[in-house]
Write a protein that holds these residues in place. Structure first.
Motif, PDB file in Angstrom:
ATOM      1  N   PRO A  33      16.506 -56.211   5.945  1.00  0.00           N
ATOM      2  CA  PRO A  33      17.668 -56.354   5.077  1.00  0.00           C
ATOM      3  C   PRO A  33      17.185 -56.084   3.801  1.00  0.00           C
ATOM      4  CG  PRO A  33      16.380 -58.399   5.630  1.00  0.00           C
ATOM      5  CD  PRO A  33      15.556 -57.479   6.237  1.00  0.00           C
ATOM      6  N   CYS A  34      18.329 -55.465   3.155  1.00  0.00           N
ATOM      7  CA  CYS A  34      18.402 -55.016   1.684  1.00  0.00           C
ATOM      8  C   CYS A  34      19.746 -54.967   1.257  1.00  0.00           C
ATOM      9  CB  CYS A  34      17.432 -53.740   1.511  1.00  0.00           C
ATOM     10  SG  CYS A  34      17.951 -52.475   2.290  1.00  0.00           S
ATOM     11  N   HIS A  35      20.060 -54.710  -0.172  1.00  0.00           N
ATOM     12  CA  HIS A  35      21.258 -54.543  -0.719  1.00  0.00           C
ATOM     13  C   HIS A  35      21.107 -53.088  -1.821  1.00  0.00           C
ATOM     14  CE1 HIS A  35      20.621 -55.733  -4.948  1.00  0.00           C
ATOM     15  NE2 HIS A  35      19.478 -56.312  -4.468  1.00  0.00           N
ATOM     16  N   TYR A  36      21.988 -52.534  -1.764  1.00  0.00           N
ATOM     17  CA  TYR A  36      22.114 -51.379  -2.491  1.00  0.00           C
ATOM     18  C   TYR A  36      22.953 -51.997  -3.644  1.00  0.00           C
ATOM     19  CZ  TYR A  36      21.082 -48.539   1.251  1.00  0.00           C
ATOM     20  OH  TYR A  36      20.586 -48.078   2.596  1.00  0.00           O
ATOM     21  N   SER A  37      22.592 -51.855  -4.885  1.00  0.00           N
ATOM     22  CA  SER A  37      23.153 -52.342  -6.087  1.00  0.00           C
ATOM     23  C   SER A  37      24.225 -51.320  -6.355  1.00  0.00           C
ATOM     24  CB  SER A  37      22.043 -52.419  -7.249  1.00  0.00           C
ATOM     25  OG  SER A  37      21.715 -51.087  -7.455  1.00  0.00           O
TER      26      SER A  37
END
Length: 187
Positions: free
Chosen positions: A28-32
């Motif tokens: 799980p990760c996010h793209y800024s």
């Protein structure tokens, strides 16, 4: 999103703390943002440093591989050409411009429509022969008699001239308006 398998921690954007390292994550990760996909963004997401730096900005950034010119946001002045533009580069401007309220009040008379008698103001950015004004009042006055004032990108998309044109009751006419990045001229 919290009801999905994996719960809020793995499925809800606001809960994911790790920044994605590339197009495939890993989750799980996010793209800024879609910016700086080939480099490392600084903490404000406005500067993109090369991956060789290891990080972008912060204390001692001048000692990182690549040095200050490639790893310290305050030393990077090349504007990124697009969303996936290669580092080192910066998105948008670091400077902010404004007209003080007192100046706005003091020049109220310039913004009267009945002063208009020409389509375009005579001052043209980059054309030194049109820089003929000896004082602020004459400079504002030439814009106040026109409906449009020509302006364009110089060091960046935002500059004081745009605001001076508006202050004088004139509409900025941007040369190259189709090239303005989405996040420029925005607060």
């Amino acid at each position: 999103c919290e009801a999905r398998p994996g719960g809020a921690k793995n499925c809800c954007g606001g809960s994911m703390r790790a920044r994605c390292k590339g197009p495939a994550g890993p989750p799980p990760c996010h793209y800024s943002s879609r910016r700086c996909m080939t480099g490392i963004p600084d903490s404000s997401d406005r500067t993109c440093c090369p991956k060789e730096c290891g990080r972008c900005g912060g204390p001692g950034c001048e000692t990182l591989p690549g040095g200050a010119a490639r790893c310290c946001p305050d030393s990077i002045w090349k504007e990124c050409e697009g969303e996936g533009s290669g580092p080192p580069c910066m998105y948008g401007q670091r400077l902010s411009f404004a007209i003080p309220k007192a100046k706005w009040e003091e020049t109220r008379e310039l913004r009267r429509v009945n002063y208009k008698h020409t389509s375009f103001a005579p001052m043209l950015p980059g054309e030194r022969v049109t820089y003929i004004y000896d004082n602020e009042s004459e400079y504002y006055g030439q814009y106040s008699t026109a409906f449009f004032g020509v302006t364009m990108k110089k060091w960046g998309w935002d500059c004081m001239r745009h605001y001076e044109i508006i202050l004088s009751g004139c509409i900025p006419y941007f040369l190259g308006i189709d090239d303005i990045p989405e996040d420029a001229l925005a607060s």
